[in-house]
Structures are given as C-alpha cells and as structure tokens.
Design a protein around this motif. Sequence first.
Motif, short mmCIF file in Angstrom:
data_model
loop_
_atom_site.label_atom_id
_atom_site.label_comp_id
_atom_site.label_asym_id
_atom_site.label_seq_id
_atom_site.Cartn_x
_atom_site.Cartn_y
_atom_site.Cartn_z
N LEU A 223 0.67 -1.33 -0.01
CA LEU A 223 -0.05 -0.04 0.17
C LEU A 223 0.69 1.09 0.06
CD1 LEU A 223 -2.65 -0.88 2.59
CD2 LEU A 223 -2.77 -1.23 0.17
N ALA A 224 1.98 1.15 0.70
CA ALA A 224 3.10 2.28 0.75
C ALA A 224 3.38 2.99 -0.65
CB ALA A 224 4.00 1.95 1.71
N VAL A 225 3.37 2.26 -1.60
CA VAL A 225 3.56 2.96 -2.86
C VAL A 225 2.24 3.39 -3.72
CG1 VAL A 225 6.00 1.60 -3.12
CG2 VAL A 225 3.83 0.56 -3.84
N GLU A 226 1.13 3.34 -2.80
CA GLU A 226 -0.11 4.03 -3.56
C GLU A 226 -0.37 3.22 -4.92
OE1 GLU A 226 -1.83 6.46 -2.56
OE2 GLU A 226 -0.79 6.54 -0.68
N PRO A 227 -0.60 2.01 -4.80
CA PRO A 227 -1.00 1.32 -6.05
C PRO A 227 -2.46 1.65 -6.14
CG PRO A 227 -1.26 -0.33 -4.19
CD PRO A 227 -0.69 1.22 -3.80
N GLN A 228 -3.14 1.44 -7.51
CA GLN A 228 -4.61 1.33 -7.89
C GLN A 228 -5.11 0.09 -7.64
OE1 GLN A 228 -3.52 2.81 -11.47
NE2 GLN A 228 -4.53 4.63 -11.23
N PHE A 229 -4.33 -0.92 -7.71
CA PHE A 229 -4.84 -2.51 -7.79
C PHE A 229 -4.07 -3.15 -6.65
CE2 PHE A 229 -5.57 -1.04 -12.00
CZ PHE A 229 -6.75 -1.64 -12.30
N ILE A 230 -4.91 -4.12 -6.06
CA ILE A 230 -4.21 -4.98 -5.23
C ILE A 230 -4.42 -6.49 -5.47
CG2 ILE A 230 -3.86 -5.90 -2.71
CD1 ILE A 230 -5.02 -3.23 -1.79
N LEU A 231 -3.46 -7.22 -5.86
CA LEU A 231 -3.31 -8.59 -6.23
C LEU A 231 -3.03 -9.35 -5.14
CD1 LEU A 231 -1.45 -8.52 -9.59
CD2 LEU A 231 -3.82 -7.97 -9.33
N ALA A 232 -3.71 -10.49 -4.70
CA ALA A 232 -3.59 -11.28 -3.47
C ALA A 232 -3.74 -12.61 -3.91
CB ALA A 232 -4.41 -10.87 -2.47
N ASP A 233 -2.64 -13.26 -3.95
CA ASP A 233 -2.57 -14.75 -4.29
C ASP A 233 -2.78 -15.70 -3.03
OD1 ASP A 233 -2.28 -17.25 -5.49
OD2 ASP A 233 -0.60 -16.60 -6.63
N GLU A 234 -3.99 -16.20 -2.94
CA GLU A 234 -4.08 -16.89 -1.71
C GLU A 234 -3.56 -16.36 -0.34
OE1 GLU A 234 -3.53 -21.17 -2.09
OE2 GLU A 234 -4.22 -20.99 -4.37
N ALA A 235 -3.67 -15.10 -0.10
CA ALA A 235 -3.04 -14.48 0.98
C ALA A 235 -3.28 -14.85 2.13
CB ALA A 235 -3.21 -12.98 0.58
N THR A 236 -4.37 -15.72 2.33
CA THR A 236 -4.67 -15.81 3.54
C THR A 236 -4.25 -17.64 4.04
OG1 THR A 236 -7.10 -16.35 3.26
CG2 THR A 236 -6.51 -13.99 3.76
N SER A 237 -3.92 -18.36 3.07
CA SER A 237 -3.70 -19.70 3.05
C SER A 237 -2.90 -20.18 4.09
CB SER A 237 -3.64 -20.24 1.77
OG SER A 237 -2.53 -20.13 1.34
N ALA A 238 -1.86 -19.32 4.24
CA ALA A 238 -0.69 -19.81 5.30
C ALA A 238 -0.90 -19.26 6.79
CB ALA A 238 0.78 -18.97 4.78
N LEU A 239 -2.01 -18.64 7.03
CA LEU A 239 -2.49 -17.97 8.29
C LEU A 239 -3.47 -18.96 9.23
CD1 LEU A 239 -2.98 -14.24 7.21
CD2 LEU A 239 -0.82 -15.61 7.46
N ASP A 240 -3.23 -18.63 10.19
CA ASP A 240 -4.24 -19.30 11.10
C ASP A 240 -5.74 -18.62 11.15
OD1 ASP A 240 -4.78 -17.37 13.48
OD2 ASP A 240 -2.47 -17.49 13.31
N PRO A 241 -6.61 -19.23 11.54
CA PRO A 241 -8.39 -18.67 11.30
C PRO A 241 -8.11 -17.31 11.96
CG PRO A 241 -8.16 -21.02 12.14
CD PRO A 241 -6.74 -20.53 12.01
N ILE A 242 -7.73 -16.88 13.00
CA ILE A 242 -7.91 -15.69 13.23
C ILE A 242 -7.21 -14.55 12.59
CG2 ILE A 242 -7.54 -13.76 15.37
CD1 ILE A 242 -8.13 -16.43 16.94
N ALA A 243 -5.88 -14.97 12.28
CA ALA A 243 -4.94 -14.04 11.34
C ALA A 243 -5.65 -13.68 10.04
CB ALA A 243 -3.54 -14.37 11.31
N SER A 244 -6.18 -14.80 9.52
CA SER A 244 -6.87 -15.03 8.05
C SER A 244 -7.79 -13.99 8.11
CB SER A 244 -7.19 -16.40 8.03
OG SER A 244 -7.91 -16.51 6.80
N ARG A 245 -8.72 -14.37 9.21
CA ARG A 245 -9.99 -13.15 9.12
C ARG A 245 -9.68 -11.84 9.48
NH1 ARG A 245 -15.68 -14.29 10.14
NH2 ARG A 245 -15.93 -16.08 8.71
N ASN A 246 -8.66 -11.48 10.04
CA ASN A 246 -7.93 -10.17 10.05
C ASN A 246 -7.75 -9.67 8.75
OD1 ASN A 246 -8.01 -9.23 12.72
ND2 ASN A 246 -6.18 -10.43 13.45
N VAL A 247 -6.91 -10.42 8.00
CA VAL A 247 -6.54 -10.01 6.72
C VAL A 247 -7.83 -9.95 5.71
CG1 VAL A 247 -5.09 -10.33 4.58
CG2 VAL A 247 -4.26 -10.92 7.08
N GLU A 248 -8.44 -10.83 5.84
CA GLU A 248 -9.77 -10.57 4.93
C GLU A 248 -10.38 -9.48 5.21
OE1 GLU A 248 -11.71 -14.51 5.21
OE2 GLU A 248 -13.56 -13.43 5.06
#
Lengths: 280, 266
Positions: free
Chosen positions: B177-202
Amino acid sequence: MKFLEEKIVKALMYLSTALVAAWVVSILWTILSKGWGSMSWEMVSQLPGGGFYIGKEGGFLNAIVGSLYIVGASAVLGLLVSVPVVFYLNVYLRRSSKLGYAARLACDVLFGIPSIVYGAFGFALMVALGMRASLGGGIVVVTLLIIPIFIRSMDEAARGFPREILDTAYSLGATRLQTIGVVLRQIAPGIATATLLSIGRAIGDAAGVMFTAGYTDSIPTSLSQPAATLPLAVFFQLSSPIAEVQNRAYAAAAVLTLIVLVLSVGGRLIMNRFSKNKLQ
Amino acid sequence: MTRTFRPDNKFPRSADTTQMKIEGLDVHIGASAILKNVNLVIPDKQITCVIGPSGCGKSTLLRSMNRLIDSTEGARIEGRILIGDEDIVHSGEHITELRRRIGLVSQKPSPLPMSIFENVAYGCQIHGIRNRRKLRLVVRHYLEAVGLWDEVAERLHTPASRLSIGQQQRLCLARSLAVEPQFILADEATSALDPIASRNVEELFVRLKNDYSIIMVTHTLRQARRIADHVVFMYLGEVVEAGPAVQVFDDPQHELTKKYLSGAFS
Ligand SMILES: Nc1ncnc2c1ncn2[C@@H]1O[C@H](COP(=O)(O)OP(=O)(O)O)[C@@H](O)[C@H]1O
Ligand SMILES: [Mg+2]
C-alpha cells in the motif's frame, strides 16, 4: 550388532575430532613456545634495527604493517570486483545461461592455480612493464589471487538465495539493479565468510608476494616502494643459522596466527550482526 | 481508512479509472499453453475473487497483471491488458512504474531481509522518496492502515522475520500500500495464516475495497462467498465463467462451475 556398529562409528568420530583438536593445539604450542621467548613489545612495535639479523635490536613492525596494507587493500579491491560479478551471475543471468557456466568454470580453474604461479605471472607482467617489486605489485597479485575465492564462496551463498525475495522486490517496482540492496543483505553472512576465507589465505601466502612485493626493512610510504610481509619475515628469519633469529621467526609466526585468529573471531561476530535480518 | 489522510503526495493518482480489462490473453511457458484466450473485466473498486482447481492458471493470471511473468524463464505473453485505455502488455510505460500501481501480496508472507520499518519504506525509497521524516510518516500511516502499528511501534527496527506469520502478511500488505497502488493482487494471501489472522487480513481487504480494486485468488469457496463482489471461475487455463458473485454462486450457467461449487472436484 547394530549397537556395536554405532559405538565404533561414534568412537571413530571422537577420535578424529580429538586428532584435529590435538593438531591445532600442537601447532599453536610449537609456535607460541618457541616464539614466546623472543616476543616482546619491541618486536611488534619497532622496525629492524642495526644487526637485527644477527640477533641484535629491533622488531618486525615492517612486516606486520606490510601484510596489513596488502591484505586490506586486496580485500577491498577484491570485493569491488567480486560483488558485481556475483550479482550479475545470479540476478541478471538465467539459471541455464552458458555465460554463467563458463564464468563459474573459469573461476574454478583460477581457484585451483597455486599462488606461486600468480606470483610468477605478476612478476613477468611487472618486468614487462619495467616495474620493480613494490607494495602496488603485491596488492595487485594478491587481489588476483583472492578474487576467485571471493566469487566462488559468495556465489555459493547467492545460489541459495530465495527467488521469491527477488519477485517481492520486483513487484514493488524495483529494477534489477535496485535489488542489489536486498540481495546483499540476504547474503551478507556469505560475504563476510568469503572475506574471512580470502583474507586468511592472502595474509599467510608467501609465494604470491615473494617476487612482487619484495622485502624491505622499512614501512613503504608509497605504492611503488617494496613492502615486507609476515610470511616472508618468517621465511627469511627461519633460514638464518642464528638460533635467536630463528626464534624471532616463531614470534612473527605467532603474530601472523594471532591476526588470523582475531580476524576469524571478529568476522564471526560481525557476521552474526549481519545475519540479523536474514530470512531463514 | 481514507486516502485523504495520505502523508505525502509523491504519487498523484494518474488516471482515476481503476478498471482493468483483459482481452484475448494467452500465456505460454515453454511449449505449454498456461492461459488460453482469457477475456475479463475487473470492475473498479470491488473485490474480484478468482477461483478454480489448483494448477488452472490463477497465479499465472495475477503474475501477468503486473508483468512479473516476465521474469519467468521461457514465458511468452500475448493479448491485451488494459487499464483505462492503456495496454500494459505493450505499454511504453516503464515496467517499474506499472508495478508500483499494482501491488501484490503473495501466498507465503514474503518480508524482505530488513527491519519492519525498512520493509515498508523500501518501495518508497526505490521510487525516490529519501526524506526520513516523510518516510516515517508513510510507514506509520500504512502500518496503522493494516492495524499493525500498535503491535510493532516499539520495535520498528527489529527484523521483520521475527514477526508472527499473520503479522508478516499484514506487513507485506502495508508495504504494497505504501507505494500507492490502484490495484491489489492477492494470491491465496490468507492460506498460510491461522483462522484468526486469516479473518483479520480478510476484513482488511473488505475495508480496502473503498480505495482499491482488489483481485484475489482464493483457495476456499467459503472465503469467496464471504467477500467477493465478482467471481471468476477458471479451469485448465481458461475462464469458464465470470460475473457478479450472486449470479455465479446462486445461478451458475456452466455445468463445470456447478460441479466445482458443489465440491465435485477441487
Ligand atoms: N515456471 C513454470 N514453468 C512451467 N510451468 C509452469 C510454471 N509456472 C506454472 N506452470 C504451470 O502452469 C500451470 C498454472 O500454474 P499456476 O498459475 O501456478 O496455477 P494455480 O495458481 O491456479 O494453482 C500449472 O500447470 C503449472 O504447472
Ligand atoms: Mg497458485
């Protein structure tokens, strides 16, 4: 049966460990016990005085300073050449690149060449250029000597470099050149180790500097003056028939060993600092 | 979080259109066709979820969108990817500027081998922001945006690799985010996380869609159902079905989509 095998192997491992340890201790013991008698503040803080070679006054500060000059300058020059090479090999070239293969092969060949050959090569070059044995000549030859060591060991570290880190940097908009900061941080421990290895080899090498740096009783004040080195100080003094001078050779050897020890312990500490940010 | 708070104006948003249009995209790696004639419209400021069995080309699709595919050995890309009316496959624009506009969060958190602070500041630095004070503001702003500031404020200068996996992933998001993008691509960005962290990111992604167009590959249908506005279903390198989430989930047009959604294969 299996139990017995395990015991035998274990015993063998203990034995070989003990052997290595005994070897290190006996080398240190020989050097220190023989060198300690003539070791004094005078030895490491003074230049050879009148009659130094028949056992009278003076020390071998000339050799200590000469060695440090040569090794320090060569390490810096070597790094300046090797870091870009390693970066190019690992970031710019593809894994299957023929150029990369050729460069690595060339490095392996250079790595295997004995230092006396580098010395002879440097000597021939200097004769052709009309130069005399000098600090500058010694630095150039030792630099050539350590570049393959630098490149090989850093390349080894860089090959284990996780590609995802590069992708991460690219996806933030980094150019290939800009990834160098990231690459360097990740392989910093490898660079530190490479530097140590090469310095350790360079400072103890007599053959490379014998014809190219020469020997002198004073401290060189310019690149064109000859420079003394510790391994040659050991060599010349040990070939003296006078027992006292021979013992000074051991004192010089002790100083040489001590410098290598300090370098490796210090290097290890620095390395730990560098690897702080490294990803496992 | 709002953009009006932006601590610096280094990157004025060029075109305010953040709609992406993909036309006839083909990607080959070596001799094999990985993506075949992909046609898609990625709607502005919404969450588009890309679903499909593993190996169907989801990651390759994302890597084409920021041209990271260029660094894959033997990859060839054909077709058009339009942002506004600019074709980023053939654009003359420098690729580094393109990548700045399209942030990527990968499956495995990928902190750079640096401190927490430097990780967030890195992108800004390579794009020419050198002023320390400004950098500090940017870092704080985006760490706050991902809810990480309170957790790391005291140890900004410790290695990022010491954070927990969930924290690392939020750090990576802040860094993008710090470089001010217009798009964010997320590739299974929560799959390595535990359920709580995953919810947070989601939840973070849901909040971010006010400001960014988000394209998210997800491995769990349930996650897609929770957050998707738009869904793209892929199979063997082709887009089988794409449309508003309600439509794709509740009234899929294709036999394959129906089967996939019912869990017949995955
Ligand atoms: N570097 C590569 N070289 C060759 N084939 C690749 C490469 N990367 C991906 N592929 C192939 O492309 C297909 C799609 O991969 P990918 O986009 O990672 O799928 P997904 O993310 O949907 O699981 C897979 O069949 C994979 O084997
Ligand atoms: Mg994938």
